[in-house]
Scaffold this motif. Structure first.
Motif, PDB file in Angstrom:
ATOM      1  N   LYS A  74      15.464   9.207  -0.243  1.00  0.00           N
ATOM      2  CA  LYS A  74      14.591   9.692  -1.310  1.00  0.00           C
ATOM      3  C   LYS A  74      14.767   8.806  -2.536  1.00  0.00           C
ATOM      4  O   LYS A  74      15.845   8.758  -3.118  1.00  0.00           O
ATOM      5  N   ALA A  75      13.698   8.107  -2.912  1.00  0.00           N
ATOM      6  CA  ALA A  75      13.746   7.207  -4.060  1.00  0.00           C
ATOM      7  C   ALA A  75      13.443   7.969  -5.342  1.00  0.00           C
ATOM      8  O   ALA A  75      12.683   8.935  -5.342  1.00  0.00           O
ATOM      9  N   ASP A  76      14.075   7.509  -6.420  1.00  0.00           N
ATOM     10  CA  ASP A  76      13.757   8.025  -7.749  1.00  0.00           C
ATOM     11  C   ASP A  76      13.969   6.890  -8.746  1.00  0.00           C
ATOM     12  O   ASP A  76      14.272   5.763  -8.359  1.00  0.00           O
ATOM     13  N   SER A  77      13.839   7.175 -10.009  1.00  0.00           N
ATOM     14  CA  SER A  77      13.932   6.122 -11.027  1.00  0.00           C
ATOM     15  C   SER A  77      15.337   5.534 -11.149  1.00  0.00           C
ATOM     16  O   SER A  77      15.500   4.433 -11.672  1.00  0.00           O
ATOM     17  N   GLN A  80      16.246   2.601  -7.558  1.00  0.00           N
ATOM     18  CA  GLN A  80      15.261   1.645  -7.042  1.00  0.00           C
ATOM     19  C   GLN A  80      15.900   0.395  -6.430  1.00  0.00           C
ATOM     20  O   GLN A  80      15.417  -0.108  -5.424  1.00  0.00           O
ATOM     21  N   GLU A 110       4.466  -1.077   1.056  1.00  0.00           N
ATOM     22  CA  GLU A 110       4.156   0.345   1.204  1.00  0.00           C
ATOM     23  C   GLU A 110       3.315   0.536   2.447  1.00  0.00           C
ATOM     24  O   GLU A 110       2.410  -0.239   2.716  1.00  0.00           O
ATOM     25  N   ASN A 131       7.263   3.907   4.305  1.00  0.00           N
ATOM     26  CA  ASN A 131       7.895   3.803   3.001  1.00  0.00           C
ATOM     27  C   ASN A 131       6.867   3.732   1.884  1.00  0.00           C
ATOM     28  O   ASN A 131       5.758   3.246   2.071  1.00  0.00           O
ATOM     29  N   LYS A 132       7.277   4.262   0.751  1.00  0.00           N
ATOM     30  CA  LYS A 132       6.477   4.229  -0.469  1.00  0.00           C
ATOM     31  C   LYS A 132       7.465   4.196  -1.626  1.00  0.00           C
ATOM     32  O   LYS A 132       8.371   5.030  -1.702  1.00  0.00           O
ATOM     33  N   LYS A 133       7.289   3.256  -2.523  1.00  0.00           N
ATOM     34  CA  LYS A 133       8.252   3.022  -3.597  1.00  0.00           C
ATOM     35  C   LYS A 133       8.572   4.276  -4.408  1.00  0.00           C
ATOM     36  O   LYS A 133       9.721   4.509  -4.775  1.00  0.00           O
ATOM     37  N   GLU A 134       7.579   5.107  -4.675  1.00  0.00           N
ATOM     38  CA  GLU A 134       7.796   6.300  -5.496  1.00  0.00           C
ATOM     39  C   GLU A 134       8.542   7.398  -4.742  1.00  0.00           C
ATOM     40  O   GLU A 134       9.214   8.220  -5.344  1.00  0.00           O
ATOM     41  N   ASN A 135       8.393   7.447  -3.434  1.00  0.00           N
ATOM     42  CA  ASN A 135       8.963   8.549  -2.647  1.00  0.00           C
ATOM     43  C   ASN A 135      10.217   8.169  -1.879  1.00  0.00           C
ATOM     44  O   ASN A 135      11.092   8.996  -1.666  1.00  0.00           O
ATOM     45  N   PRO A 178       9.007  17.817  -5.208  1.00  0.00           N
ATOM     46  CA  PRO A 178       8.982  16.804  -6.283  1.00  0.00           C
ATOM     47  C   PRO A 178      10.253  16.791  -7.096  1.00  0.00           C
ATOM     48  O   PRO A 178      11.009  17.690  -7.145  1.00  0.00           O
TER      49      PRO A 178
END
Length: 178
Positions: A74-77, A80, A110, A131-135, A178
């Motif tokens: 799980k990606a977050d700020s 990264q 992505e 994969n998706k950078k935000e998720n 979220p």
């Protein structure tokens, strides 16, 4: 003296014979306990077919299916850099010649892709990498014996009409929130 030479030669052959290249299985084992990842093993019993009449194709698909392994990041700020590094590791592993690309959607940064290990009608493993950078990303390994693409499609269809044991999927719910 010959005995020591023989033992040394056998030892060298054994060490040289052990592959040190990365694999998805090794990657899963290494990251299962990592707090950045969610790991789930799903047994065939998660598809409850007790009250469903199965076609011959669905029976064959179910018999060829052994388990599903899911590893998600799980990606977050705050993570990264780690996300990029881990995504690169997965991409490198999937470039190995043993993983044959079946389908790809989206771009390299992505999207997703489906790979398989084995021969067209004797597939041992299907791999879905999304994969998706935000998720974040998820790697799903569908393991079986003598699977083929039709088996996977029949399995998906069977999951829609059978009762699915959602308890086995609970650890993945954290990724959806979220």
């Amino acid at each position: 003296m010959k005995r020591y030479l023989f033992i040394g030669l056998v030892s060298a052959l054994l060490l040289a014979g052990c592959e040190q290249k990365p694999s998805l299985q090794k990657y899963f084992v290494e990251n299962t306990e990592n707090k950045e990842f969610v790991a789930v093993d799903i047994a065939p019993s998660f598809i409850n077919v007790d009250k469903v009449t199965l076609t011959g194709e669905e029976k064959a698909a179910l018999e060829s299916f052994k388990k599903i392994n899911v590893l998600a990041f799980k990606a977050d700020s705050t993570n990264q850099k780690e996300f990029d590094a881990e995504r690169t590791k997965i991409s490198t592993i999937l470039k190995d010649k043993s993983y044959q690309e079946l389908m790809k959607v989206g771009s390299g940064k992505e999207g997703g892709a489906i790979y398989f290990v084995g021969e067209d009608e004797h597939i041992e493993e299907f791999v879905l990498f999304a994969n998706k950078k935000e998720n974040g990303f998820a790697v799903v390994r569908v393991l079986g014996e003598d699977m083929n693409p039709t088996h996977v499609m029949n399995l998906m269809s069977l999951m829609q009409k059978a009762n699915v044991d959602m308890e086995q999927l609970k650890p993945l719910q954290a990724l959806m929130q979220p």
